[in-house]
Design an enzyme around this catalytic site. Structure first.
Site, short mmCIF file in Angstrom:
data_model
loop_
_atom_site.label_atom_id
_atom_site.label_comp_id
_atom_site.label_asym_id
_atom_site.label_seq_id
_atom_site.Cartn_x
_atom_site.Cartn_y
_atom_site.Cartn_z
N CYS A 141 57.06 39.72 32.26
CA CYS A 141 55.86 40.11 32.49
C CYS A 141 55.70 40.87 33.79
O CYS A 141 55.30 41.69 34.24
CB CYS A 141 54.20 39.30 32.49
SG CYS A 141 54.52 37.97 33.72
N HIS A 189 50.84 35.09 35.18
CA HIS A 189 51.27 35.63 34.71
C HIS A 189 50.47 37.37 35.26
O HIS A 189 49.67 36.49 36.05
CB HIS A 189 50.45 35.54 33.46
CG HIS A 189 50.45 36.96 32.04
ND1 HIS A 189 51.89 36.83 31.54
CD2 HIS A 189 50.19 37.84 31.54
CE1 HIS A 189 52.19 37.59 30.40
NE2 HIS A 189 50.60 38.63 30.39
N HIS A 201 50.25 44.39 28.96
CA HIS A 201 50.98 43.15 30.01
C HIS A 201 52.34 43.22 28.83
O HIS A 201 52.60 43.76 27.49
CB HIS A 201 50.71 42.53 30.56
CG HIS A 201 50.24 41.70 28.84
ND1 HIS A 201 50.25 40.05 28.50
CD2 HIS A 201 49.22 41.88 28.60
CE1 HIS A 201 49.27 39.82 28.00
NE2 HIS A 201 48.56 41.46 27.29
#
Length: 228
Positions: A141, A189, A201
């Protein structure tokens, strides 16, 4: 008299230089700016379609031009991005005029940069998730976010926690801001906000994808947004 004629001629030449509206052009971009770029590349020996779509063919031509003119290389952050140096070498200029205030100038640069970041990010949809990955062959990510920013001339931290620490908190994210989620302890994240409650993402089970922040999983994990 000769000096006057020379000045008029020079001014005419400067006015004749084509201009584009964006600070940089990337794969996935479309429109008249891309057509001007494609035409200029063809004028410099390339042979690509002038269709206004910055696809693989245009990307290859930009990279070849950058290599031939020592503008960038595969090791460079801007390889394949038609930024100011590349556009200038092709006889293209940025059409944005000087702003009356530093704040207006910063806003214009920020908006152009965000547009480029979003274009780059969207062009990578479908890329696989790879732990520790930092290239289109596979991203985690934070590697995905760092890559999208780097392709548009912005250097940002590598990890989610570092991005969280370096960013400036904003109450409501705008396009190009980074949104953070607590999927484990602390910020773990992150993605790039697209507007309309959506973000892009690299998910561990999806690869690079676009998700909705209203999804119960993401809304529960949401920590906040930051601007870098």
């Amino acid at each position: 008299m000769k000096k006057f004629i020379m000045s008029v001629t020079l001014a005419g030449a400067l006015l004749a230089v084509p201009s584009i509206s964006e600070a940089s052009l990337n794969i996935g971009d479309r429109g008249d700016d891309v057509r001007q770029l494609q035409s200029a590349l063809n004028d410099n020996g390339k042979n690509i379609a002038v269709d206004g779509v910055f696809g693989p063919q245009t990307l290859g031509a930009v990279k070849a031009h950058q290599l031939a003119n020592s503008i960038s290389s595969p090791a460079g952050n801007f390889y394949g991005t038609a930024g100011p140096a590349t556009l200038g070498s092709l006889g293209l200029s940025n059409s944005s005029s000087g702003s009356s205030t530093a704040t207006q100038t910063a806003t214009t640069v920020s908006n152009s940069s965000s547009s480029g970041i979003i274009s780059t990010a969207k062009s990578l949809v479908g890329s696989s998730y790879v732990w520790g990955g930092t290239s289109p062959s596979g991203f985690d990510c934070s590697g995905f976010i760092q890559y999208a920013f780097a392709q548009n001339g912005q250097s940002i931290p590598r990890t989610v926690s570092q991005m969280w620490s370096a960013g400036t908190s904003v109450s409501s994210p705008r396009t190009g801001d980074i949104v953070f989620f607590e999927t484990r302890t602390g910020p773990s994240h992150a993605g790039i906000y697209l507007g309309n409650n959506q973000f892009i993402h690299s998910g561990s089970s999806t690869g690079v994808t676009i998700s909705n922040m209203s999804n119960p999983y993401w809304s529960k994990a949401y920590m906040g947004a930051k601007r870098l």
